[in-house]
Each structure stands twice: as structure tokens, then as C-alpha cells.
Scaffold this motif. Structure first.
Motif, PDB file in Angstrom:
ATOM      1  N   CYS A  66       0.854  -1.186   0.000  1.00 50.26           N
ATOM      2  CA  CYS A  66       0.000   0.000   0.000  1.00 50.26           C
ATOM      3  C   CYS A  66       0.890   1.236   0.000  1.00 50.26           C
ATOM      4  O   CYS A  66       1.809   1.345   0.809  1.00 50.26           O
ATOM      5  CB  CYS A  66      -0.892  -0.005   1.239  1.00 50.26           C
ATOM      6  SG  CYS A  66      -1.670   1.586   1.566  1.00 50.26           S
ATOM      7  N   CYS A  68       0.311   3.063   3.872  1.00 51.26           N
ATOM      8  CA  CYS A  68       0.757   2.444   5.130  1.00 51.26           C
ATOM      9  C   CYS A  68       1.886   1.442   4.919  1.00 51.26           C
ATOM     10  O   CYS A  68       2.398   0.875   5.872  1.00 51.26           O
ATOM     11  CB  CYS A  68      -0.415   1.766   5.845  1.00 51.26           C
ATOM     12  SG  CYS A  68      -1.030   0.303   4.989  1.00 51.26           S
ATOM     13  N   CYS A 128      -5.211   0.207   6.198  1.00 53.43           N
ATOM     14  CA  CYS A 128      -5.226   1.540   6.803  1.00 53.43           C
ATOM     15  C   CYS A 128      -6.435   2.363   6.353  1.00 53.43           C
ATOM     16  O   CYS A 128      -6.576   3.513   6.758  1.00 53.43           O
ATOM     17  CB  CYS A 128      -3.929   2.293   6.492  1.00 53.43           C
ATOM     18  SG  CYS A 128      -3.767   2.755   4.768  1.00 53.43           S
ATOM     19  N   CYS A 182      -7.785   0.906   1.261  1.00 57.19           N
ATOM     20  CA  CYS A 182      -6.784  -0.085   1.653  1.00 57.19           C
ATOM     21  C   CYS A 182      -7.355  -0.958   2.768  1.00 57.19           C
ATOM     22  O   CYS A 182      -7.987  -0.463   3.697  1.00 57.19           O
ATOM     23  CB  CYS A 182      -5.513   0.622   2.129  1.00 57.19           C
ATOM     24  SG  CYS A 182      -4.356  -0.464   2.975  1.00 57.19           S
TER      25      CYS A 182
HETATM   26 ZN   LIG Z   1      -2.716   1.039   3.524  1.00 56.67          ZN
END
Ligand SMILES: [Zn+2]
Length: 251
Positions: free
Chosen positions: A41, A44, A69, A66
Motif C-alpha cells: 500500500c 501504510c 489503513c 486499503c
Molecule cells: Zn494502507
């Protein structure tokens, strides 16, 4: 009972390639390695699990966020995947299972990656285009209804045509587009390459006028040409002779 379906195979292949082309486009634009680190990602940095690797599916399931996060993910990921699947599947359905499918799939992959880098950064990268040109020259030595020189002339015509237009329009056409048209010419041959450019310009002009009228862009803002090259090239390549017959039927 499992029944092997070529259509399903091409669609799954398209989904996997689409996911891979997204990674290729993003990492090459940032001049990062394609293989390391594994996909994560961007917010994060959590590594993606196999269930996240088909963006179009996880995007819909996770409503564009995501898994770890909850940051929203750019719609360019599922869009890139959708463009890949649609393009590869259409090419497969029209060309069919034949040797021509090899240059066809190679060119489609190059066009999709070019669209992805062009809409993100308005760039079509040499590190992508040059290897494809090299492979396509070799492929055209062995595969094609026309003679090798026919496709070679196609490559030269594509390159020269875009170079002339770039000079005439004082840089209105990027260097990336010029080299991309060398690859297109190697697959389409000279006539369909010219048709590809005419169609790309036509569709680009219509969309451009529409965007200007609706105030989405202003006159000075450059519009990436890559998406129109993809549309014009696949239309000319797959349906060019029918289009030409239809056009001539008016005279
Ligand atoms: Zn993330």
C-alpha cells in the motif's frame, strides 16, 4: 467438473497482466525496481496479500480503500486493469488463436503500459518502448501475412509521420509518441498505421472539444494522447479493412 475455457483463461491472464502493468508503469516512472520490494500500500506500506493483487476485485470489495489503513486508493489501479482486460480480450476474440496473436498481444501490452504512464505523468518511456521495438522486429521476421520489409516500412512510416507532425506542430507531439508509432508500424504495416493515426486524432479531437466545452480542461493544458493512440490503433488493426471498404462504398 473443471472445463477449460480459452475465454476464461484470456480474461484471467488479462487481470494478472493488468495488475502487473500498473506496477510496471508506477515503478518505472519512479525509477524503482519492478521486482523489489513486493507490492505494498503506498500509504501504510503494508505488503499486499494475494487476495489484493487483482485491483479491480479488491477495489470493488473494499470500496476503494486499503484493507489495512482504510486510505482511499486511486481509481487508476482498477481502471488500468479494466483497460488491460478489455484490450487483450478484444484482440484475442478478433485475431483468434493464430501466430498473429503474438505480435498482437505484444503491441497491446505496450500500448496499455504507455497509456498508464501517459495518464499518470504524460510520459511514454523509452525503457518500455525500446525493448518492445526490438522484440517486434524479431517477431516480424517469422510471423505475418505480409513480407518482413512490409512491416519494416510500416515502422519507418509510423516513426516519420509522427516526427513530421511533431516538427510541424512545434513539439505538439511528444518524443514518446513518435517512438511508440515505430512499434505500431511494425505490427500494422504502413496503411493501417496511417489509419491508426487518423482515427486517434479524430477521437482525440472530439474528446478534446468536449472537455473544452464542458470546462474540464483549458486550452493550454496538454492532453495525453496515449489513450487515443490505443483506441485508434486497435480499431485500425482489428477492423481497418472493413472500415476502409465501408468508407469507399460512399464513392
Ligand atoms: Zn494502507
Amino acid at each position: 467438473m473443471f472445463v477449460f475455457s480459452m475465454d476464461a483463461f484470456v480474461i484471467v491472464l488479462g487481470l494478472l497482466l493488468g495488475s502487473f502493468f500498473n506496477v510496471v508503469a508506477i515503478r518505472l516512472l519512479k525509477q524503482q525496481s519492478i521486482a523489489f520490494p513486493p507490492s505494498h500500500c503506498p500509504s501504510c506500506k503494508h505488503p499486499l496479500s494475494p487476495q489484493d493483487l487483482i485491483p479491480i476485485i479488491s477495489y470493488v470489495l473494499l470500496k476503494g480503500r486499503c484493507r489495512y489503513c482504510q486510505t482511499s486508493i486511486s481509481p487508476l489501479y482498477p481502471l488500468g486493469e479494466l483497460v488491460t482486460v478489455l484490450s487483450l480480450y478484444t484482440v484475442y476474440k478478433v485475431v483468434g488463436l493464430s501466430f498473429e496473436l503474438i505480435p498482437a498481444m505484444l503491441l497491446t501490452s505496450l500500448l496499455v503500459i504507455s497509456v498508464l504512464t501517459d495518464i499518470r505523468e504524460k510520459l511514454i518511456l523509452n525503457v518500455v518502448t525500446f525493448p518492445f521495438i526490438g522484440i517486434l522486429v524479431i517477431v516480424r521476421l517469422f510471423i505475418g501475412e505480409g513480407a518482413f520489409w512490409y512491416y519494416l516500412i510500416g515502422g519507418i512510416v509510423g516513426f516519420s509521420l509522427l516526427l513530421l507532425i511533431s516538427i510541424a506542430s512545434k513539439g505538439g507531439m511528444g518524443g514518446g509518441d513518435i517512438k511508440l508509432y515505430a512499434a505500431i508500424g511494425l505490427v500494422l504495416g504502413p496503411w493501417l498505421t496511417v489509419m491508426s493515426f487518423v482515427l486517434a486524432s479524430f477521437v482525440g479531437a472530439i474528446v478534446g472539444i468536449f472537455l473544452l466545452l464542458t470546462g474540464k480542461v483549458n486550452r493550454k493544458q496538454p492532453i495525453p494522447f496515449g489513450p487515443y493512440i490505443l483506441i485508434g490503433t486497435l480499431t485500425a488493426y482489428l477492423f481497418g479493412s472493413q472500415l476502409w471498404d465501408w468508407y469507399r462504398s460512399f464513392f
